[in-house]
Motif scaffolding. Structure first.
Motif, PDB file in Angstrom:
ATOM      1  N   GLY A 155       0.834  -1.213   0.000  1.00  0.00           N
ATOM      2  CA  GLY A 155       0.000   0.000   0.000  1.00  0.00           C
ATOM      3  C   GLY A 155       0.861   1.252   0.000  1.00  0.00           C
ATOM      4  O   GLY A 155       0.648   2.182  -0.791  1.00  0.00           O
ATOM      5  N   ARG A 156       1.874   1.262   0.886  1.00  0.00           N
ATOM      6  CA  ARG A 156       2.751   2.441   0.974  1.00  0.00           C
ATOM      7  C   ARG A 156       3.558   2.617  -0.314  1.00  0.00           C
ATOM      8  O   ARG A 156       3.751   3.734  -0.782  1.00  0.00           O
ATOM      9  N   TRP A 157       3.995   1.514  -0.874  1.00  0.00           N
ATOM     10  CA  TRP A 157       4.752   1.568  -2.132  1.00  0.00           C
ATOM     11  C   TRP A 157       3.926   2.253  -3.207  1.00  0.00           C
ATOM     12  O   TRP A 157       4.408   3.124  -3.933  1.00  0.00           O
TER      13      TRP A 157
ATOM     14  N   ASP B 283      -3.041   3.815  -6.610  1.00  0.00           N
ATOM     15  CA  ASP B 283      -3.991   3.121  -5.767  1.00  0.00           C
ATOM     16  C   ASP B 283      -3.326   1.918  -5.088  1.00  0.00           C
ATOM     17  O   ASP B 283      -2.388   1.335  -5.636  1.00  0.00           O
ATOM     18  N   ARG B 284      -3.816   1.523  -3.919  1.00  0.00           N
ATOM     19  CA  ARG B 284      -3.224   0.401  -3.181  1.00  0.00           C
ATOM     20  C   ARG B 284      -3.167  -0.892  -4.000  1.00  0.00           C
ATOM     21  O   ARG B 284      -2.219  -1.663  -3.902  1.00  0.00           O
ATOM     22  N   LEU B 285      -4.192  -1.102  -4.821  1.00  0.00           N
ATOM     23  CA  LEU B 285      -4.225  -2.348  -5.611  1.00  0.00           C
ATOM     24  C   LEU B 285      -3.054  -2.423  -6.596  1.00  0.00           C
ATOM     25  O   LEU B 285      -2.581  -3.508  -6.917  1.00  0.00           O
TER      26      LEU B 285
ATOM     27  N   ASP C 108     -11.162  -6.960   7.142  1.00  0.00           N
ATOM     28  CA  ASP C 108     -11.764  -5.694   7.587  1.00  0.00           C
ATOM     29  C   ASP C 108     -11.323  -4.495   6.745  1.00  0.00           C
ATOM     30  O   ASP C 108     -11.708  -3.363   7.022  1.00  0.00           O
ATOM     31  N   ARG C 109     -10.522  -4.707   5.735  1.00  0.00           N
ATOM     32  CA  ARG C 109     -10.131  -3.588   4.861  1.00  0.00           C
ATOM     33  C   ARG C 109     -11.313  -3.199   3.964  1.00  0.00           C
ATOM     34  O   ARG C 109     -12.283  -3.953   3.850  1.00  0.00           O
ATOM     35  N   PRO C 110     -11.208  -2.038   3.294  1.00  0.00           N
ATOM     36  CA  PRO C 110     -12.308  -1.628   2.414  1.00  0.00           C
ATOM     37  C   PRO C 110     -12.650  -2.726   1.408  1.00  0.00           C
ATOM     38  O   PRO C 110     -11.754  -3.432   0.931  1.00  0.00           O
TER      39      PRO C 110
HETATM   40  C1  IPE Z   1       0.910  -6.142   2.368  1.00  0.00           C
HETATM   41  O1  IPE Z   1       0.871  -4.792   2.064  1.00  0.00           O
HETATM   42  C2  IPE Z   1      -0.175  -6.946   1.698  1.00  0.00           C
HETATM   43  C3  IPE Z   1      -1.276  -7.314   2.590  1.00  0.00           C
HETATM   44  C4  IPE Z   1      -1.372  -7.083   3.850  1.00  0.00           C
HETATM   45  C5  IPE Z   1      -2.358  -8.034   1.982  1.00  0.00           C
HETATM   46  P1  IPE Z   1      -0.093  -3.774   2.779  1.00  0.00           P
HETATM   47  O2  IPE Z   1      -1.356  -3.705   1.974  1.00  0.00           O
HETATM   48  O3  IPE Z   1      -0.288  -4.115   4.196  1.00  0.00           O
HETATM   49  O4  IPE Z   1       0.721  -2.440   2.615  1.00  0.00           O
HETATM   50  P2  IPE Z   1       0.891  -1.272   3.682  1.00  0.00           P
HETATM   51  O5  IPE Z   1       1.334  -1.889   4.952  1.00  0.00           O
HETATM   52  O6  IPE Z   1      -0.437  -0.608   3.802  1.00  0.00           O
HETATM   53  O7  IPE Z   1       1.927  -0.405   3.072  1.00  0.00           O
END
Ligand code: IPE
Ligand code: IPE
Ligand code: MG
Length: 253
Positions: A25-27, A34-36, A72-74
């Motif tokens: 997500g941070r990357w 977007d996180r995906l 529990d994520r979106p």
């Molecule tokens: C890891 O990356 C993948 C999963 C937990 C599925 P994150 O999605 O947790 O990424 P950050 O921690 O928000 O950066």
């Protein structure tokens, strides 16, 4: 100058490496995406690390891909992530097979949509006879879920008269875990700078060497894996004994 790969002592490889693949997500966010998008690129790291472990001759690689708490994520992220995971496993099955890699899945897979369970079962079936690297995907997994289900099953077997509580040992408990057919991880890697276990293999990691790196999972490559293995090989594993005892054992073989 020897490459990192050449510095690894292949006689002293960790038999089982477990990885908390964190930081997708941070990357993505750092790239204004977007996180995906981060999860999507994380798949490339999975391919690279699976290949790296297979080349070295590591016996077991467990990847924490989705935790019980990740439900529990979106909703869009959960759906996208599950689709990505299942589609990747389906697409890669042929390659896994070609490389003699046996797939395992640990976790509460009944939580997954039916199509996903079906796809997973097919891949498990197709790779079931392979004898090379064991690739264990932790999907909808958490240690506390695992321990609760183990306790439930033990209680049922006690009630059914199959086991006598007085004879329960660590070995008994181990047999009720979803990892009953796997050795404990010797090296646990977590990427992206978090220093926690996040409900991953709490029981099995009792004596694992822990390795943390700031590298985000989508940037993690074989060279980073080699660094972690070299770090592992430089450590003294004592299992409760003294350093002197361990060194004597080492000399006596
Ligand atoms: C890891 O990356 C993948 C999963 C937990 C599925 P994150 O999605 O947790 O990424 P950050 O921690 O928000 O950066
Ligand atoms: C752990 O990462 C789970 C996986 C890598 C699948 P998280 O990103 O979910 O963990 P926390 O929330 O930072 O502890
Ligand atoms: Mg995270």
């Amino acid at each position: 100058m020897q490459s990192l790969r050449e510095q690894i002592n292949l006689q002293r490889l960790p038999r089982h490496i477990a990885i908390i693949m964190d930081g997708n997500g941070r990357w993505a966010k750092e790239k204004g995406q977007d996180r995906l998008y981060g999860h999507f690129h994380g798949v490339e790291s999975v391919r690279n690390i699976v290949e790296g472990c297979a080349e070295l001759g590591v016996e077991y690689l467990t990847l924490y891909a989705f935790s019980t708490e990740n439900w529990d994520r979106p909703e869009y992220e959960v759906t996208g992530l599950i689709e990505l995971l299942v589609e990747t496993i389906r697409k890669e099955t042929e390659t896994l097979n070609k490389n003699n890699i046996k797939l395992h899945v640990i976790g509460d897979v009944k939580m997954l949509p039916e199509y996903a369970q079906k796809e997973l079962n097919e891949s498990l079936q197709i790779t079931s006879q392979n004898t090379g690297l064991n690739l264990v995907m932790a999907l909808s997994y958490s240690s506390r879920w695992e321990l609760v289900q183990a306790v439930k099953h033990i209680a049922e077997d006690v009630k059914a008269g199959k086991i006598d509580p007085a004879t329960i040992t660590q070995n008994t408990l181990q047999q009720y875990l979803v990892t009953s057919n796997l050795p404990d991880p010797e090296l646990m890697i977590r990427t992206s700078g978090e220093y926690r276990i996040s409900n991953f293999l709490l029981y099995q990691l009792a004596y694992a060497e822990l390795y943390f790196t700031n590298v985000r999972w989508p940037d993690f490559r074989k060279e980073n894996l080699y660094e972690a293995i070299l770090d592992f090989q430089g450590r003294e594993r004592r299992f409760g004994k003294t350093g002197d005892q361990v060194q004597k054992e080492h000399i006596n073989g």
